[in-house]
Design a protein around this motif. Structure first.
Motif, short mmCIF file in Angstrom:
data_model
loop_
_atom_site.label_atom_id
_atom_site.label_comp_id
_atom_site.label_asym_id
_atom_site.label_seq_id
_atom_site.Cartn_x
_atom_site.Cartn_y
_atom_site.Cartn_z
N ALA A 170 3.60 -42.99 -29.74
CA ALA A 170 3.83 -41.57 -30.02
C ALA A 170 5.13 -41.15 -29.36
CB ALA A 170 2.67 -40.73 -29.50
N ASN A 171 5.91 -40.30 -30.06
CA ASN A 171 7.15 -39.80 -29.48
C ASN A 171 6.84 -38.75 -28.43
OD1 ASN A 171 8.97 -41.34 -31.01
ND2 ASN A 171 8.64 -40.01 -32.76
N LEU A 172 7.63 -38.75 -27.38
CA LEU A 172 7.45 -37.79 -26.30
C LEU A 172 8.81 -37.31 -25.84
CD1 LEU A 172 5.48 -36.45 -24.24
CD2 LEU A 172 6.02 -38.34 -22.72
N ALA A 173 9.02 -35.99 -25.81
CA ALA A 173 10.28 -35.41 -25.35
C ALA A 173 10.14 -35.01 -23.90
CB ALA A 173 10.65 -34.20 -26.20
N THR A 221 5.69 -43.29 -25.97
CA THR A 221 4.60 -43.74 -25.12
C THR A 221 4.00 -44.99 -25.73
OG1 THR A 221 3.08 -42.26 -26.31
CG2 THR A 221 4.05 -41.45 -24.26
N VAL A 222 3.47 -45.88 -24.89
CA VAL A 222 3.00 -47.17 -25.37
C VAL A 222 1.53 -47.10 -25.75
CG1 VAL A 222 4.69 -48.39 -23.97
CG2 VAL A 222 2.43 -47.97 -23.04
N SER A 223 1.12 -48.02 -26.59
CA SER A 223 -0.26 -48.07 -27.07
C SER A 223 -1.16 -48.74 -26.03
CB SER A 223 -0.32 -48.87 -28.38
OG SER A 223 0.06 -50.22 -28.14
N ILE A 224 -2.46 -48.62 -26.23
CA ILE A 224 -3.43 -49.28 -25.35
C ILE A 224 -3.24 -50.79 -25.40
CG2 ILE A 224 -5.88 -49.77 -25.03
CD1 ILE A 224 -6.52 -46.98 -25.91
N SER A 230 -9.72 -42.11 -21.75
CA SER A 230 -8.76 -41.07 -21.34
C SER A 230 -7.43 -41.24 -22.05
CB SER A 230 -8.57 -41.09 -19.82
OG SER A 230 -8.02 -42.33 -19.39
N ILE A 231 -7.00 -42.47 -22.28
CA ILE A 231 -5.75 -42.71 -23.02
C ILE A 231 -5.88 -42.27 -24.47
CG2 ILE A 231 -4.20 -44.51 -23.90
CD1 ILE A 231 -4.75 -46.06 -21.31
N LEU A 232 -7.04 -42.59 -25.08
CA LEU A 232 -7.26 -42.24 -26.48
C LEU A 232 -7.27 -40.73 -26.72
CD1 LEU A 232 -10.00 -44.82 -27.55
CD2 LEU A 232 -7.63 -44.74 -28.33
N ARG A 252 -3.93 -42.38 -18.74
CA ARG A 252 -5.23 -42.63 -18.13
C ARG A 252 -5.42 -41.61 -17.01
NH1 ARG A 252 -4.93 -45.54 -13.33
NH2 ARG A 252 -3.04 -46.76 -12.92
N LEU A 253 -6.58 -41.60 -16.38
CA LEU A 253 -6.85 -40.60 -15.35
C LEU A 253 -5.81 -40.66 -14.22
CD1 LEU A 253 -10.75 -40.68 -15.00
CD2 LEU A 253 -9.33 -39.06 -16.26
#
Length: 241
Positions: free
Chosen positions: A2-5, A18-21, A130-132, A139-140
């Motif tokens: 997912a893109n994150l600014a 951001t990276v995937s699980i 928490s990541i999902l 994560r927490l």
């Protein structure tokens, strides 16, 4: 992904992914393989100690001492290698602060302490959930520390922002560059970068003339030297604010 600014302290938006699980899990798996190889070394060393000392408590003490690097692995690796473990280095991912500022040791400490809940309890179910369900895939431990895990494969280069590398000993030449705005500097830098790459000397000259007019200055520097200096001076003063 997912893109994150991320908005920096100089109001520069840097877009990261951001990276995937799956990527995070693979990085952890690589680190676990390193642990396994280290355990083999520990077993060999304690075997030698067992032959030299018949005292079981001595062997147990040596084992406990040699286990400390594994126990603190995530913490000291992130501290030493700027938010990365060996697994993260291989996959080109790292931990950064969600607000764009440099991480403090306390951020890594919080993440490390909550690994027990996120990863090692309930077979990592809490961390995965928490990541999902997190917008930033945190994560927490990340949420508590204000950090995220990003990909460094295609991150925004500093050359594409208004940021410039400025040495601590740098001495600015044009005091009134602070009259420029971030928008002005971004336009100057982008035009300068394109003109320099295409060897467009006419555009460089026009740009230089326009900047001199705006700043009400006259310099003997060559076009490139002048524009470089203006960009560095602006960054020098804004970083000191």
């Amino acid at each position: 992904m997912a893109n994150l600014a991320i908005n920096t302290t100089q109001n520069v938006n840097l877009n990261y992914k951001t990276v995937s699980i799956g990527e995070r899990a693979l990085a952890l798996l690589i680190d676990i393989v390193i642990f396994w190889l280290y355990f083999i070394v520990i077993d060999f060393v304690t075997g030698l100690v067992g032959e030299a000392f018949s005292d079981r408590w001595t062997v147990l003490g040596v084992q406990s001492l040699l286990m400390l690097p594994v126990f603190f692995y995530s913490l000291y690796m992130h501290l030493l290698f700027n938010g990365r473990t060996v697994g993260k280095m291989i996959l080109k991912i790292k931990v950064v602060r969600a607000d764009g500022l440099p991480p403090h040791w306390s951020h890594y400490m919080i993440r490390w302490m909550l690994r027990l809940v996120d990863i090692w309890l309930f077979f990592a179910a809490i961390g995965i959930l928490s990541i999902l369900f997190s917008d930033k895939h945190q994560r927490l431990g990340d949420a508590a520390a204000g950090t995220i895990v990003i990909s460094t494969k295609q991150k925004t280069k500093i050359s594409h922002t208004i940021l410039e590398e400025v040495e601590d000993t740098y001495e600015p030449k044009f005091q009134n560059v602070t009259s420029l705005t971030d928008k002005d500097v971004r336009l100057i830098k982008e035009t300068y970068r394109i003109a320099r790459r295409s060897q467009d000397l006419k555009t460089l000259s026009l740009l230089r003339t326009r900047v001199e007019e705006v700043l009400h200055i006259k310099s003997e520097l060559y076009d490139r030297q002048f524009l470089d200096t203006v960009l560095k001076d602006y960054n020098y003063f804004t970083q000191k604010m």
